[in-house]
Design a protein around this motif. Structure first.
Motif, PDB file in Angstrom:
ATOM      1  N   LEU A 141      13.985  12.574  -1.240  1.00  9.66           N
ATOM      2  CA  LEU A 141      13.085  12.324  -0.204  1.00  9.66           C
ATOM      3  C   LEU A 141      11.687  11.965  -0.858  1.00  9.66           C
ATOM      4  O   LEU A 141      10.977  12.713  -1.581  1.00  9.66           O
ATOM      5  CB  LEU A 141      12.922  13.776   0.801  1.00  9.66           C
ATOM      6  N   TYR A 142      11.305  10.773  -0.269  1.00 10.70           N
ATOM      7  CA  TYR A 142      10.192  10.246  -0.881  1.00 10.70           C
ATOM      8  C   TYR A 142       9.202  10.178   0.327  1.00 10.70           C
ATOM      9  O   TYR A 142       9.433   9.921   1.462  1.00 10.70           O
ATOM     10  CB  TYR A 142      10.099   9.004  -1.610  1.00 10.70           C
ATOM     11  N   TYR A 143       7.696  10.404   0.230  1.00  9.55           N
ATOM     12  CA  TYR A 143       6.918  10.149   1.035  1.00  9.55           C
ATOM     13  C   TYR A 143       5.552   9.630   0.778  1.00  9.55           C
ATOM     14  O   TYR A 143       5.152   9.719  -0.354  1.00  9.55           O
ATOM     15  CB  TYR A 143       6.465  11.473   1.876  1.00  9.55           C
ATOM     16  N   LYS A 144       4.777   9.078   1.633  1.00 11.95           N
ATOM     17  CA  LYS A 144       3.384   8.354   1.493  1.00 11.95           C
ATOM     18  C   LYS A 144       2.596   8.748   2.385  1.00 11.95           C
ATOM     19  O   LYS A 144       3.100   8.298   3.721  1.00 11.95           O
ATOM     20  CB  LYS A 144       3.445   7.126   1.304  1.00 11.95           C
ATOM     21  N   ARG A 145       1.487   9.460   2.844  1.00 10.55           N
ATOM     22  CA  ARG A 145       0.488   9.484   3.718  1.00 10.55           C
ATOM     23  C   ARG A 145      -0.731   8.919   3.524  1.00 10.55           C
ATOM     24  O   ARG A 145      -1.291   8.889   2.133  1.00 10.55           O
ATOM     25  CB  ARG A 145       0.126  11.293   3.816  1.00 10.55           C
ATOM     26  N   SER A 146      -1.027   8.287   4.431  1.00 12.62           N
ATOM     27  CA  SER A 146      -2.473   7.723   4.183  1.00 12.62           C
ATOM     28  C   SER A 146      -3.275   7.591   5.492  1.00 12.62           C
ATOM     29  O   SER A 146      -2.661   8.160   6.546  1.00 12.62           O
ATOM     30  CB  SER A 146      -2.332   6.076   3.707  1.00 12.62           C
ATOM     31  N   THR A 147      -4.354   6.726   5.741  1.00 10.13           N
ATOM     32  CA  THR A 147      -5.087   6.796   6.770  1.00 10.13           C
ATOM     33  C   THR A 147      -4.276   6.032   8.191  1.00 10.13           C
ATOM     34  O   THR A 147      -4.379   6.237   9.149  1.00 10.13           O
ATOM     35  CB  THR A 147      -6.560   6.171   6.675  1.00 10.13           C
TER      36      THR A 147
END
Length: 525
Positions: A141-147
Motif C-alpha cells: 500500500l503506497y500513498y502520497k499526501r500533498s496540498t
C-alpha cells in the motif's frame, strides 16, 4: 487479489482516474468499480478468489450507507470471525466480514485478522479516512499526501500518473543500492511513501498496531510446531478457485506443496542452470502434475526492462524475473499459488549470517555490513538508518539480526512475490508468514532452530514423513540466475552471482528506472 486506488484531489478528472486504475488491471481483471463521494474517488479492480458473485465487488458500501471500502488481500479466518461476532452477512466472502467488523470494532478489528490485507475505508459521515496493512506487509500500500489531497494505491505507477513533476528520493535509492530493497516506508520517489507493515493511518495519524514480541521464549514441541504449520497451509488453501504450489525442490516449498497436496506444481530455471532434478523428486513423491518452466538467457533482460518500466520501480533480486515467467504459466491452470517465503527467517536458513551473529558479543554495524550487504559500496550511513528500528538496548547481535530478517529483509521478499504474481493476475499465499507462527517462533533459541549445527533442523525432523530423503540432505542453494553469463558471457557459479555481477544488476536497474539519467555515482556512493 485486487488493485485499489483512492484519490481525494479535486483536480483529478474522471478519465484520468479511470486510466490510472486500468493501469492495475493485471491485479484484478475480473471486475472494475469506481465510486465518487464528495471530493473522493475510490476505485477497485477485482481478482475473484472468494465469493465469485458480483455482490462482493468493490468499492463495497456498508448497509447503512456510512462506510465505503476498497480492500486487497485475503482474511483466512473470516468465517470464524463472522461466527464469533454474530455478523449478519449477506455474502459468502471475506469483504463483507471486514466491513461489518470495522463497524463493530473500529481499528481494533486489525488485531482479529489472520491473513494478508491492504484496506482503505472512508467514513462518509465524518470524512475520516482509514487505511491499513497486514502485520508483516504481505500486501502493498503506497500513498502520497500533498496540498492537492491524498492518493493511495496498490502500486506506485498509478500515483505517478497523477503527478506533473517527479523527483527521486536519493536516500531511498541509496537503500536500494546498498540492500536491494526499500525500508522504513521509503520508495524511489520523494513524497511517495509505503505504509509500513503492521501500521494503520487514520487521517494524518500513523499508528503501529503490531510488533514482533520481544524477549526469550521457550521452544515449541514438535507436535505444536507441526500443528501451527499445517494450520497455516490449510488456511491458505481456502478458495473458490483452484490452488497450486511452487515447487523448487528446496525444503520450504516442498513442505508447503506436500502439505497442500494440490494437483499442480511448478518450477522455473535456465537450461543447465536450474533445480529441476530436485523438484521432480518431490513431485513424484506427491504425485502432482508438475510443470518445468524454462526461461532463455536472451529474454531475461528484456523481461526485466519491461517489468521495471511498467512498475516504475527497480527489481529487488534477479530471480524476480523468473517468478514472473513461472507465474505466467501458473495462470493457465490456477489463480492462487502457494509459496515458501518466510521459512528462512523463522528457522535461520541464512545460516552463515546467523552463525556470525550468534558468535558476536557486541553489535558492530560495519561487520554486519560485510556479512549482509549486496553492493560493492560501503554507505554505512544509510545502513545505520535502516537498522535503527531493530537495534535496541539490551538486545544481542543475534536478536537484532533475527528481528531485522523477520521484518525488514522478509518485507523485500514479499514485495518480490506480490509484484511478480499479481502482474499475472495470480494471488500468491505464504504459509510461513502466518503471524501466529511468526509470533510463536519469536525469541526461540538458535540452538532449537539450528540444533547441532543443522540448518532448519526442526523442519527436517518434523516433516521427515513428507520430505524425500534426497531433499532433507541436499545442500541449500539460492534461486539461481546466471548473471555472469547474461552480463559478461562467462560461466556462472551455482552458489550465486559474484559481487561485480550484482553491482552490474544494480546499475542496470537504475538505468532502466531513470532512462539512463542516473548511476551509482549520482547517489554519492
Amino acid at each position: 487479489m485486487c488493485g485499489i486506488l483512492v484519490n481525494s484531489s479535486l483536480d483529478a478528472e474522471l478519465k484520468e482516474f479511470e486510466n490510472a486504475l486500468d493501469g492495475m488491471k493485471h491485479r484484478g481483471p475480473d471486475a472494475r468499480g469506481i465510486v465518487k463521494e464528495g471530493g473522493w474517488r475510490l476505485g477497485h479492480t477485482r481478482l475473484k478468489i472468494l465469493d465469485l458473485d458480483d455482490r462482493s465487488n468493490q468499492p463495497f458500501m456498508s448497509r447503512d450507507g456510512r462506510y465505503l471500502m476498497v480492500y486487497n488481500g485475503e482474511v483466512y479466518n473470516y468465517r470464524e470471525l463472522s461466527a464469533k461476532y454474530d455478523l449478519d452477512c449477506h455474502t459468502s466472502g471475506d469483504t463483507e466480514v471486514l466491513m461489518l467488523l470495522y463497524q463493530k470494532l473500529g481499528v481494533q478489528m486489525l488485531n482479529e485478522l489472520n491473513g494478508m490485507f491492504a484496506i482503505v475505508i472512508l467514513d462518509r459521515l465524518s470524512g475520516d479516512v482509514f487505511f491499513a496493512r497486514d502485520r508483516l506487509g504481505i500486501k502493498p500500500l503506497y500513498y502520497k499526501r500533498s496540498t492537492d489531497g491524498l492518493i493511495v494505491a496498490s502500486e506506485i505507477s498509478p500515483i505517478l500518473s497523477f503527478l506533473d513533476n517527479v523527483e527521486y528520493d536519493y536516500v531511498g535509492l541509496r537503500q536500494y543500492a546498498k540492500l536491494r530493497a526499500f525500508f522504513n516506508g521509503r520508495t524511489a520517489y520523494k513524497g511517495i511513501k509505503m505504509l509500513p507493515a503492521g501500521h494503520y493511518r487514520l487521517n494524518d495519524r500513523l499508528v503501529k498496531y503490531w510488533n514482533l514480541p520481544l524477549g526469550e521464549q521457550q521452544a515449541p514441541s514438535d507436535e505444536e510446531l507441526r500443528d501451527l504449520i499445517e494450520k497455516a497451509v490449510r488456511r491458505r488453501c481456502i478458495s473458490d478457485v483452484e490452488v497450486g504450489s511452487y515447487l523448487s525442490g528446496g525444503l520450504d516449498s516442498t513442505i508447503v506443496a506436500g502439505l497442500a497436496d494440490k494437483p499442480h506444481t511448478w518450477t522455473v530455471g535456465f537450461d543447465g542452470y536450474n533445480e529441476f532434478e530436485w523438484a521432480r523428486i518431490a513431485a513424484e513423491r506427491f504425485g502432482s502434475q508438475h510443470h518445468e518452466v524454462g526461461i532463455e538467457r536472451e529474454e531475461f533482460l528484456s523481461m526485466a526492462r519491461k517489468m521495471i518500466g511498467e512498475r516504475r520501480e527497480p527489481l529487488s533480486v534477479p530471480n524476480e524475473v523468473l517468478l514472473l515467467r513461472m507465474t505466467q504459466e501458473v495462470k493457465k491452470h490456477n489463480t492462487v499459488v502457494l509459496s515458501g517465503e518466510g521459512a528462512d527467517e523463522l528457522f535461520f536458513g541464512y545460516d552463515r549470517i546467523f552463525r556470525w551473529a550468534a558468535e558476536q558479543k557486541e553489535w558492530d554495524l560495519r561487520a554486519f555490513s560485510a556479512q549482509y550487504s549486496y553492493g560493492l559500496h560501503e554507505d554505512l550511513e544509510v545502513l545505520e538508518d535502516v537498522m535503527a528500528p531493530f537495534v535496541a538496548e539490551g538486545q544481542t547481535p543475534l536478536d537484532i539480526v533475527a528481528r531485522f530478517f523477520q521484518i525488514g529483509h522478509l518485507h523485500g521478499l514479499l514485495r518480490r512475490v506480490d509484484n511478480s504474481t499479481m502482474r499475472c493476475s495470480v494471488e500468491a499465499r505464504v504459509p510461513f508468514v502466518d503471524h501466529t507462527l511468526v509470533e510463536r517462533m519469536a525469541g526461540v533459541s538458535a540452538e532449537f532452530r539450528m540444533k547441532d549445527g543443522e540448518v532448519k533442523a526442526p523442519l527436517k525432523r518434523i516433516f521427515s514423513d513428507v520430505l524425500p530423503d534426497e531433499i532433507i540432505h541436499r545442500r541449500k542453494i539460492g534461486f539461481p540466475v546466471p548473471l555472469e553469463e547474461i552480463f559478461f558471457g562467462r560461466s556462472s557459479d551455482q552458489n550465486g552471482p559474484q559481487r561485480d555481477a550484482l553491482d552490474h544488476w544494480l546499475k542496470f536497474n537504475l538505468k532502466c528506472l531513470t532512462g539512463g539519467e542516473m548511476d551509482l555515482a549520482d547517489l554519492g556512493i
